[in-house]
Design a protein around this motif. Structure first.
Motif, PDB file in Angstrom:
ATOM      1  N   TYR A  35       0.851  -1.184   0.000  1.00  0.00           N
ATOM      2  CA  TYR A  35       0.000   0.000   0.000  1.00  0.00           C
ATOM      3  C   TYR A  35       0.887   1.234   0.000  1.00  0.00           C
ATOM      4  O   TYR A  35       2.010   1.217   0.479  1.00  0.00           O
ATOM      5  N   GLN A  37       0.583   5.461   1.115  1.00  0.00           N
ATOM      6  CA  GLN A  37      -0.240   6.448   1.813  1.00  0.00           C
ATOM      7  C   GLN A  37       0.318   7.838   1.630  1.00  0.00           C
ATOM      8  O   GLN A  37       1.491   8.095   1.916  1.00  0.00           O
ATOM      9  N   MET A  40      -2.867  13.390   0.306  1.00  0.00           N
ATOM     10  CA  MET A  40      -3.873  13.698  -0.703  1.00  0.00           C
ATOM     11  C   MET A  40      -4.752  12.509  -1.042  1.00  0.00           C
ATOM     12  O   MET A  40      -5.961  12.644  -1.217  1.00  0.00           O
ATOM     13  N   LEU A  43      -4.756   5.887   1.823  1.00  0.00           N
ATOM     14  CA  LEU A  43      -4.146   4.575   1.649  1.00  0.00           C
ATOM     15  C   LEU A  43      -4.635   3.955   0.342  1.00  0.00           C
ATOM     16  O   LEU A  43      -5.822   3.760   0.144  1.00  0.00           O
ATOM     17  N   PHE A  91       3.468   0.903   2.806  1.00  0.00           N
ATOM     18  CA  PHE A  91       3.196  -0.152   3.780  1.00  0.00           C
ATOM     19  C   PHE A  91       3.146  -1.506   3.085  1.00  0.00           C
ATOM     20  O   PHE A  91       2.558  -1.655   2.015  1.00  0.00           O
ATOM     21  N   PHE A 104      -0.204  -5.163   9.148  1.00  0.00           N
ATOM     22  CA  PHE A 104       0.606  -4.178   8.448  1.00  0.00           C
ATOM     23  C   PHE A 104       1.956  -4.009   9.133  1.00  0.00           C
ATOM     24  O   PHE A 104       2.071  -4.105  10.355  1.00  0.00           O
ATOM     25  N   GLY A 105       2.951  -3.705   8.316  1.00  0.00           N
ATOM     26  CA  GLY A 105       4.237  -3.308   8.860  1.00  0.00           C
ATOM     27  C   GLY A 105       4.199  -1.852   9.304  1.00  0.00           C
ATOM     28  O   GLY A 105       3.161  -1.189   9.205  1.00  0.00           O
ATOM     29  N   GLU A 106       5.328  -1.369   9.777  1.00  0.00           N
ATOM     30  CA  GLU A 106       5.408   0.001  10.278  1.00  0.00           C
ATOM     31  C   GLU A 106       5.615   1.021   9.169  1.00  0.00           C
ATOM     32  O   GLU A 106       5.590   2.209   9.410  1.00  0.00           O
ATOM     33  N   TRP A 109       9.158   5.215   5.035  1.00  0.00           N
ATOM     34  CA  TRP A 109       8.891   6.613   4.745  1.00  0.00           C
ATOM     35  C   TRP A 109       9.881   7.069   3.677  1.00  0.00           C
ATOM     36  O   TRP A 109      11.068   7.192   3.949  1.00  0.00           O
TER      37      TRP A 109
ATOM     38  N   SER B  41       1.751   7.672  12.578  1.00  0.00           N
ATOM     39  CA  SER B  41       3.084   7.155  12.235  1.00  0.00           C
ATOM     40  C   SER B  41       3.192   5.635  12.333  1.00  0.00           C
ATOM     41  O   SER B  41       4.302   5.107  12.295  1.00  0.00           O
ATOM     42  N   GLN B  42       2.063   4.952  12.450  1.00  0.00           N
ATOM     43  CA  GLN B  42       2.103   3.489  12.489  1.00  0.00           C
ATOM     44  C   GLN B  42       1.281   2.900  11.344  1.00  0.00           C
ATOM     45  O   GLN B  42       0.502   3.607  10.696  1.00  0.00           O
ATOM     46  N   GLY B  43       1.439   1.602  11.126  1.00  0.00           N
ATOM     47  CA  GLY B  43       0.619   0.929  10.141  1.00  0.00           C
ATOM     48  C   GLY B  43      -0.780   0.680  10.669  1.00  0.00           C
ATOM     49  O   GLY B  43      -0.987   0.633  11.890  1.00  0.00           O
ATOM     50  N   PRO B  44      -1.757   0.518   9.794  1.00  0.00           N
ATOM     51  CA  PRO B  44      -3.118   0.206  10.254  1.00  0.00           C
ATOM     52  C   PRO B  44      -3.154  -1.073  11.083  1.00  0.00           C
ATOM     53  O   PRO B  44      -2.360  -1.997  10.865  1.00  0.00           O
ATOM     54  N   PHE B 100      -9.456   1.398   1.836  1.00  0.00           N
ATOM     55  CA  PHE B 100      -9.563   2.374   2.917  1.00  0.00           C
ATOM     56  C   PHE B 100     -10.163   3.669   2.387  1.00  0.00           C
ATOM     57  O   PHE B 100      -9.720   4.192   1.392  1.00  0.00           O
TER      58      PHE B 100
END
Lengths: 113, 110
Positions: A35, A37, A40, A43, A91, A104-106, A109, B41-44, B100
């Motif tokens: 994904y 994010q 604008m 996700l 993500f 989901f991972g963190e 960025w 700042s985290q994933g869903p 989402f």
């Protein structure tokens, strides 16, 4: 379990450079998602793999983006060449056979300058 | 997948119940209601899902109306750590992706 592991967590790169994002899904999971994010667009699903095979890549923005899953424990998302509009949080997520809980991972960025 | 409508933002006092509504008037008989949240700042993160019966787990309760056209996520005793964007998503069980929307930004205040 360590959860979905993504690397790098943060990357700043110059326009035109190649970017490779990596993901290790949860062991035993057979589905993997990438994904993106942004403020604008929120996700957005880029691509979905099932049993290491890409099933739906309709969300991949353009040919500059490519994703691979060579085995059940590793996937990459590559951007070549990168552009400033690719700046976002990417993500990776995975789920098992029931598909109800997607982990989901963190996130990675990415900033392209 | 059916479309969902959520309020863009809500406030809740710490310790009180947070009730987050979701409209999904075009839901089909084989579509489930899923709730995820995303802390800054985290994933869903998965919270709960249901088809037509009310569901409860250690995080929250999900109340689905009898006609299944709307649902409410209930956080019984909200804490500051519950401040997040909450997404209501409708999906068939055999579907793969989560689509989402914009979600509801919940602010829990002291």
């Amino acid at each position: 379990d360590a959860g979905v592991i993504q690397s790098p967590r943060h990357e700043v790169t110059e326009m035109g450079q190649e970017v490779t994002l990596r993901c290790k899904p949860i062991s035993g999971h057979n589905s993997l998602f990438w994904y993106r994010q942004t403020m604008m667009r929120g996700l957005e699903l880029l691509i979905y793999f099932n049993n290491n095979v890409p099933i739906d890549d309709s969300g991949m923005p353009e040919d500059r983006f490519s994703a691979k899953m060579p085995n059940a424990s590793f996937s990459t998302l590559k951007i070549q060449p990168s552009e400033p509009r690719d700046s976002a949080v990417y993500f990776c997520a995975s789920t098992g056979f029931d598909g109800n809980t997607i982990y989901f991972g963190e996130g990675s960025w990415l900033t392209v300058v | 997948d059916a479309k969902t409508t959520q309020p863009p933002s809500m406030d809740c006092a710490e310790g009180r119940a947070a009730n987050l509504p979701c409209n999904h008037s075009t839901i089909s008989g084989n579509e489930y209601v899923y709730w995820y949240r995303q802390i800054h700042s985290q994933g869903p993160q998965y919270i709960i899902h249901g088809l037509k019966n009310n569901e409860t787990n250690e995080m929250a309760s999900l109340i689905i109306t009898e006609d299944r056209k709307s649902s409410t996520l209930i956080l019984p005793h909200a804490t500051l750590r519950d401040t997040a964007v909450y997404y209501c998503i409708v999906r068939v069980a055999s579907g793969y992706a989560l689509n989402f929307g914009k979600g509801t930004s919940l602010l829990v205040t002291p």
